[in-house]
Design a protein around this motif. Sequence first.
Motif, short mmCIF file in Angstrom:
data_model
loop_
_atom_site.label_atom_id
_atom_site.label_comp_id
_atom_site.label_asym_id
_atom_site.label_seq_id
_atom_site.Cartn_x
_atom_site.Cartn_y
_atom_site.Cartn_z
N ALA A 68 40.44 40.85 38.03
CA ALA A 68 39.56 40.31 36.99
C ALA A 68 38.83 41.42 36.25
N ALA A 69 38.37 42.42 36.99
CA ALA A 69 37.66 43.54 36.35
C ALA A 69 38.58 44.34 35.46
N ALA A 70 39.79 44.58 35.92
CA ALA A 70 40.76 45.33 35.11
C ALA A 70 41.09 44.58 33.83
N GLU A 71 41.24 43.27 33.93
CA GLU A 71 41.51 42.44 32.75
C GLU A 71 40.32 42.49 31.78
N GLY A 72 39.13 42.40 32.33
CA GLY A 72 37.93 42.46 31.49
C GLY A 72 37.77 43.80 30.81
N LEU A 73 38.06 44.88 31.53
CA LEU A 73 37.95 46.21 30.95
C LEU A 73 38.99 46.42 29.86
N ALA A 74 40.21 45.97 30.10
CA ALA A 74 41.26 46.10 29.08
C ALA A 74 40.86 45.35 27.81
N LEU A 75 40.29 44.17 27.97
CA LEU A 75 39.85 43.40 26.81
C LEU A 75 38.68 44.10 26.12
N ALA A 76 37.72 44.58 26.88
CA ALA A 76 36.57 45.28 26.29
C ALA A 76 37.04 46.49 25.48
N ARG A 77 38.00 47.21 26.02
CA ARG A 77 38.54 48.37 25.30
C ARG A 77 39.21 47.95 24.01
N GLU A 78 39.99 46.87 24.05
CA GLU A 78 40.68 46.39 22.85
C GLU A 78 39.67 45.93 21.79
N LEU A 79 38.67 45.18 22.21
CA LEU A 79 37.65 44.72 21.26
C LEU A 79 36.89 45.90 20.67
N SER A 80 36.61 46.89 21.49
CA SER A 80 35.92 48.09 21.01
C SER A 80 36.75 48.84 19.97
N VAL A 81 38.03 48.99 20.22
CA VAL A 81 38.92 49.67 19.27
C VAL A 81 38.95 48.90 17.95
N VAL A 97 30.13 46.52 36.33
CA VAL A 97 29.53 46.58 34.99
C VAL A 97 30.48 46.09 33.90
N VAL A 98 31.67 45.67 34.29
CA VAL A 98 32.66 45.28 33.28
C VAL A 98 32.19 44.07 32.46
N GLY A 99 31.45 43.17 33.04
CA GLY A 99 30.91 42.04 32.28
C GLY A 99 30.00 42.51 31.16
N ASP A 100 29.16 43.48 31.47
CA ASP A 100 28.26 44.04 30.45
C ASP A 100 29.06 44.79 29.38
N GLN A 101 30.08 45.53 29.80
CA GLN A 101 30.90 46.25 28.84
C GLN A 101 31.60 45.28 27.89
N LEU A 102 32.10 44.19 28.43
CA LEU A 102 32.75 43.19 27.60
C LEU A 102 31.77 42.57 26.62
N ALA A 103 30.58 42.25 27.08
CA ALA A 103 29.57 41.66 26.19
C ALA A 103 29.24 42.60 25.04
N VAL A 104 29.04 43.87 25.33
CA VAL A 104 28.71 44.84 24.29
C VAL A 104 29.86 44.97 23.29
N ALA A 105 31.08 45.11 23.79
CA ALA A 105 32.24 45.27 22.91
C ALA A 105 32.44 44.03 22.04
N GLY A 106 32.27 42.86 22.63
CA GLY A 106 32.42 41.62 21.87
C GLY A 106 31.38 41.46 20.78
N LEU A 107 30.14 41.79 21.10
CA LEU A 107 29.08 41.70 20.09
C LEU A 107 29.27 42.74 19.00
N ASP A 108 29.73 43.92 19.37
CA ASP A 108 30.04 44.95 18.37
C ASP A 108 31.13 44.47 17.42
N LEU A 109 32.16 43.86 17.97
CA LEU A 109 33.24 43.36 17.12
C LEU A 109 32.75 42.23 16.22
N ALA A 110 31.96 41.33 16.76
CA ALA A 110 31.42 40.24 15.95
C ALA A 110 30.63 40.79 14.76
N GLU A 111 29.81 41.78 15.02
CA GLU A 111 29.02 42.39 13.93
C GLU A 111 29.92 43.10 12.93
#
Length: 109
Positions: free
Chosen positions: A30-43, A67-81
Amino acid sequence: MLDTSPLTAVVERFADRLRSAPQSRLQRGAAAEGLALARELSVRAQRLEGLTGGAAPHEMPDDGIFVVGDQLAVAGLDLAEALRTAKAPSEVLDEAVRLVEQAEVRAMR
């Protein structure tokens, strides 16, 4: 202006699920999946914001499974903005929402 609330809603839901997941689930992928998604959203956010300047985007670091949940939240909010600011078409938003939903299904099965 593009309403990015569908993206922020699915990102927050998945991030909350990762934050509350037991260590065993996080370790099983689950953490690996979340991190991969956070990285994609960040890119995607960096490209929309023009932050790459033609160079490779910065990769979100692997700071551990707790911390992957927090990383995902930050990346998602960055992408939304970035989507709001760039006035991206709704199809780009829809694709991002689908990415998050699919990653959540894979991570939480």
